[in-house]
Scaffold this active site. Sequence first.
Site, mmCIF file in Angstrom:
data_model
loop_
_atom_site.group_PDB
_atom_site.id
_atom_site.type_symbol
_atom_site.label_atom_id
_atom_site.label_comp_id
_atom_site.label_asym_id
_atom_site.label_seq_id
_atom_site.Cartn_x
_atom_site.Cartn_y
_atom_site.Cartn_z
ATOM 1 N N GLY A 130 15.563 10.668 3.789
ATOM 2 C CA GLY A 130 14.978 9.771 4.308
ATOM 3 C C GLY A 130 15.318 8.555 4.992
ATOM 4 N N GLY B 297 13.518 6.174 7.153
ATOM 5 C CA GLY B 297 12.481 4.909 6.741
ATOM 6 C C GLY B 297 13.375 3.680 6.869
ATOM 7 N N LEU C 106 16.148 8.808 -0.883
ATOM 8 C CA LEU C 106 15.429 7.649 -0.547
ATOM 9 C C LEU C 106 13.900 8.107 -0.138
ATOM 10 N N ALA C 107 13.838 9.472 0.247
ATOM 11 C CA ALA C 107 12.604 10.189 0.633
ATOM 12 C C ALA C 107 11.782 10.058 -0.222
ATOM 13 N N SER D 285 11.309 2.375 -8.811
ATOM 14 C CA SER D 285 10.364 1.429 -8.256
ATOM 15 C C SER D 285 9.811 0.480 -9.388
ATOM 16 N N GLU E 130 7.246 -0.449 -9.489
ATOM 17 C CA GLU E 130 5.972 0.009 -9.613
ATOM 18 C C GLU E 130 5.419 0.705 -11.046
ATOM 19 N N TYR F 291 1.489 7.290 -7.283
ATOM 20 C CA TYR F 291 2.945 6.874 -6.765
ATOM 21 C C TYR F 291 3.785 6.650 -8.057
ATOM 22 N N LYS G 20 7.002 8.250 -9.545
ATOM 23 C CA LYS G 20 8.401 7.480 -9.836
ATOM 24 C C LYS G 20 8.629 7.458 -11.300
ATOM 25 N N VAL H 142 1.594 -4.596 2.918
ATOM 26 C CA VAL H 142 1.285 -5.907 3.250
ATOM 27 C C VAL H 142 2.127 -7.133 3.947
ATOM 28 N N GLY I 131 -6.764 -7.478 1.724
ATOM 29 C CA GLY I 131 -7.338 -7.304 0.280
ATOM 30 C C GLY I 131 -7.059 -8.239 -0.728
ATOM 31 N N PRO J 261 -7.986 1.008 -6.725
ATOM 32 C CA PRO J 261 -8.887 1.335 -7.999
ATOM 33 C C PRO J 261 -8.057 0.596 -9.344
HETATM 34 P P1 NAP Z 1 9.788 4.555 3.795
HETATM 35 O O1 NAP Z 1 10.145 3.461 4.946
HETATM 36 O O2 NAP Z 1 8.305 5.043 3.616
HETATM 37 O O3 NAP Z 1 10.548 5.951 4.088
HETATM 38 C C1 NAP Z 1 10.428 6.689 3.347
HETATM 39 C C2 NAP Z 1 11.369 7.980 4.045
HETATM 40 O O4 NAP Z 1 10.859 9.192 3.397
HETATM 41 C C3 NAP Z 1 10.845 8.488 5.639
HETATM 42 O O5 NAP Z 1 12.136 8.527 6.208
HETATM 43 C C4 NAP Z 1 9.925 9.572 5.283
HETATM 44 O O6 NAP Z 1 10.178 10.300 6.561
HETATM 45 C C5 NAP Z 1 10.664 10.219 4.211
HETATM 46 N N1 NAP Z 1 10.041 11.293 3.581
HETATM 47 C C6 NAP Z 1 8.685 11.275 3.132
HETATM 48 N N2 NAP Z 1 8.260 12.469 2.514
HETATM 49 C C7 NAP Z 1 9.246 13.421 2.689
HETATM 50 C C8 NAP Z 1 9.782 14.748 2.454
HETATM 51 N N3 NAP Z 1 8.747 15.365 1.857
HETATM 52 N N4 NAP Z 1 10.604 15.220 2.719
HETATM 53 C C9 NAP Z 1 11.755 14.458 3.516
HETATM 54 N N5 NAP Z 1 11.666 13.411 3.734
HETATM 55 C C10 NAP Z 1 10.269 12.646 3.340
HETATM 56 O O7 NAP Z 1 10.310 3.920 2.571
HETATM 57 P P2 NAP Z 1 11.163 2.816 2.114
HETATM 58 O O8 NAP Z 1 10.871 1.524 1.885
HETATM 59 O O9 NAP Z 1 12.470 2.829 3.031
HETATM 60 O O10 NAP Z 1 11.917 2.995 0.686
HETATM 61 C C11 NAP Z 1 12.822 3.985 0.147
HETATM 62 C C12 NAP Z 1 12.589 4.695 -1.034
HETATM 63 O O11 NAP Z 1 12.794 3.538 -2.132
HETATM 64 C C13 NAP Z 1 11.367 5.438 -1.321
HETATM 65 O O12 NAP Z 1 11.489 6.430 -2.135
HETATM 66 C C14 NAP Z 1 10.687 4.386 -1.923
HETATM 67 O O13 NAP Z 1 9.186 4.963 -2.760
HETATM 68 C C15 NAP Z 1 11.454 3.507 -2.735
HETATM 69 N N6 NAP Z 1 11.220 2.028 -2.983
HETATM 70 C C16 NAP Z 1 10.734 1.209 -2.169
HETATM 71 C C17 NAP Z 1 10.787 0.115 -2.370
HETATM 72 C C18 NAP Z 1 10.449 -0.928 -1.241
HETATM 73 O O14 NAP Z 1 9.922 -1.979 -1.579
HETATM 74 N N7 NAP Z 1 10.630 -0.848 0.246
HETATM 75 C C19 NAP Z 1 10.768 -0.487 -3.531
HETATM 76 C C20 NAP Z 1 11.151 0.378 -4.674
HETATM 77 C C21 NAP Z 1 11.272 1.830 -4.316
HETATM 78 P P3 NAP Z 1 9.119 10.342 7.637
HETATM 79 O O15 NAP Z 1 9.340 9.204 8.470
HETATM 80 O O16 NAP Z 1 9.013 11.670 8.210
HETATM 81 O O17 NAP Z 1 7.643 10.006 6.964
HETATM 82 O O1 G4F Z 2 2.914 -4.099 0.287
HETATM 83 P P1 G4F Z 2 2.364 -3.321 -0.736
HETATM 84 O O2 G4F Z 2 1.246 -2.143 -0.201
HETATM 85 O O3 G4F Z 2 3.288 -2.831 -1.590
HETATM 86 P P2 G4F Z 2 3.230 -2.283 -3.031
HETATM 87 O O4 G4F Z 2 2.019 -1.536 -3.330
HETATM 88 O O5 G4F Z 2 3.570 -3.580 -3.960
HETATM 89 O O6 G4F Z 2 4.347 -0.982 -3.210
HETATM 90 C C1 G4F Z 2 5.550 -1.298 -2.472
HETATM 91 O O7 G4F Z 2 6.373 -1.725 -3.480
HETATM 92 C C2 G4F Z 2 7.001 -0.927 -4.379
HETATM 93 C C3 G4F Z 2 8.041 -1.338 -5.284
HETATM 94 O O8 G4F Z 2 7.192 -2.377 -6.417
HETATM 95 C C4 G4F Z 2 7.497 0.389 -3.894
HETATM 96 F F1 G4F Z 2 7.666 1.331 -4.932
HETATM 97 C C5 G4F Z 2 6.478 0.982 -2.918
HETATM 98 O O9 G4F Z 2 6.834 2.198 -2.273
HETATM 99 C C6 G4F Z 2 6.084 -0.024 -1.726
HETATM 100 O O10 G4F Z 2 7.065 -0.182 -0.911
HETATM 101 O O11 G4F Z 2 1.407 -4.254 -1.569
HETATM 102 C C7 G4F Z 2 1.450 -5.192 -2.393
HETATM 103 C C8 G4F Z 2 0.419 -6.188 -2.724
HETATM 104 C C9 G4F Z 2 -0.606 -5.215 -3.572
HETATM 105 O O12 G4F Z 2 -0.894 -6.046 -4.885
HETATM 106 C C10 G4F Z 2 -1.724 -5.144 -2.834
HETATM 107 O O13 G4F Z 2 -3.041 -4.935 -3.188
HETATM 108 O O14 G4F Z 2 -0.311 -6.653 -1.605
HETATM 109 C C11 G4F Z 2 -1.685 -6.413 -1.964
HETATM 110 N N1 G4F Z 2 -2.438 -6.417 -0.811
HETATM 111 C C12 G4F Z 2 -3.507 -7.334 -0.385
HETATM 112 N N2 G4F Z 2 -4.143 -6.885 0.810
HETATM 113 C C13 G4F Z 2 -2.516 -5.428 0.439
HETATM 114 C C14 G4F Z 2 -3.248 -5.832 1.352
HETATM 115 N N3 G4F Z 2 -1.622 -4.363 0.543
HETATM 116 C C15 G4F Z 2 -1.600 -3.803 1.558
HETATM 117 N N4 G4F Z 2 -0.713 -2.671 2.058
HETATM 118 N N5 G4F Z 2 -2.695 -3.938 2.559
HETATM 119 C C16 G4F Z 2 -3.423 -5.097 2.650
HETATM 120 O O15 G4F Z 2 -4.401 -5.404 3.328
#
Ligand code: NAP
Ligand code: G4F
Length: 331
Positions: A9, A12, A79-80, A124, A126, A148, A152, A188, A210, A278
């Site tokens: 990943g 990403g 990270l993917a 995560s 989450e 999701y 995780k 968001v 939302g 939901p």
């Molecule tokens: P992201 O921007 O959505 O990046 C995800 C990466 O995974 C992208 O490169 C995507 O490739 C790749 N991917 C998706 N499906 C795949 C598959 N089947 N095989 C190979 N690669 C695949 O996510 P991020 O924010 O960098 O987060 C990195 C990791 O940390 C994720 O696992 C996420 O769930 C976790 N995480 C994130 C947060 C956060 O707040 N950012 C918090 C906790 C955990 P494409 O570009 O081709 O789609």
């Molecule tokens: O930015 P979000 O979509 O992130 P969420 O659902 O917290 O998940 C992210 O963080 C996780 C770590 O806790 C990661 F594991 C996951 O991969 C991802 O990176 O939403 C944050 C909050 C939610 O409560 C959502 O209901 O924002 C609220 N929200 C309000 N309006 C919205 C919106 N979220 C999105 N995406 N779009 C809206 O319009």
Amino acid sequence: MSKTALITGVTGQDGSYLAELLLEKGYEVYGTHRRASTPNLERVEHIQNKINLVQADLLDQSCLSTLVKSIQPDEVYNLAAQSFVPTSWTQPLMTGEFTGLGVARLLEAIRHHCPSAKFYQASSSEMFGKVLETPQKETTPFYPRSPYAVAKVYGHYITVNYRESYDMFACSGILFNHESPRRGLEFVTRKITNGVARIYHGLDTELRLGNLDSKRDWGFAGDYVRAMWMMLQADTPDDYVVGTGETHTVREFVELAFGAVGLDWQKHVVIDPKFFRPAEVDLLLGDPTKAKEAFGWEPECSFKQLVSDMVKSDVEKLAGQSKRHKHIKAA
Ligand code: NAP
Ligand code: G4F
């Protein structure tokens, strides 16, 4: 001799920051990306010639095994994932395959072909979902609220299980939300900062959101990839919460982001039920004491700085399309 790292990943948000960090530290970096009809390498364009981009998909066991066998990485960062929570309700099986079983496939590849590699799993906050304790720490029970988060939880426990079953150096980082100017546009924070920039430049008048009441512990992605690396440099493998220890509502983020360019958010934000989930995660707040005590990790970027940097970046990105001066001249 320099170390070799494999990042799944790499295209990403986190993958791109981690690749930069490991290059700075002298690693040979391999990063996986998926084959697409149009290449999707925007986040790693600037380092494309410094890393080895390899095609791989977490669905394909043979591809992962061949890759690990040929690279023989010292460190593997998984990270993917399908990382967008709302998509996990519309594509729950695909999310389970990528985000859950994908972890087991990669661990199997390492176990058979490079068992000495250190492994990082992107778990995560989450997983805490409908939280059973505040703040959340490593011992807080999980209560996942989306497909999701359920996937995780599987990824987390399979990592712990391979550590305990096969004595592998496998760590799980339970990361709270982390953001940056490279965050995907649907999450968001980036949706808000991009929306603010569009309104500022006269390209839009409203931003549809939302639930503004939910609370998140938001940090900067650059700080969080540093924690991933630090975890794998520790003497023993373990699991760590990574967060800032502060929580803010979505409404606070909105207020700060609009305020950064002198706009009143109440004139532009429209609540759209389409963006309600939901099942919601109402409150996340991490306690990163264990990571601080074990290897000295602390976040460097504050919440205010993060919001300001993201707004500034989006305002600059859209400057070329701005209708702002036309309005000012016409007025
Ligand atoms: P992201 O921007 O959505 O990046 C995800 C990466 O995974 C992208 O490169 C995507 O490739 C790749 N991917 C998706 N499906 C795949 C598959 N089947 N095989 C190979 N690669 C695949 O996510 P991020 O924010 O960098 O987060 C990195 C990791 O940390 C994720 O696992 C996420 O769930 C976790 N995480 C994130 C947060 C956060 O707040 N950012 C918090 C906790 C955990 P494409 O570009 O081709 O789609
Ligand atoms: O930015 P979000 O979509 O992130 P969420 O659902 O917290 O998940 C992210 O963080 C996780 C770590 O806790 C990661 F594991 C996951 O991969 C991802 O990176 O939403 C944050 C909050 C939610 O409560 C959502 O209901 O924002 C609220 N929200 C309000 N309006 C919205 C919106 N979220 C999105 N995406 N779009 C809206 O319009």
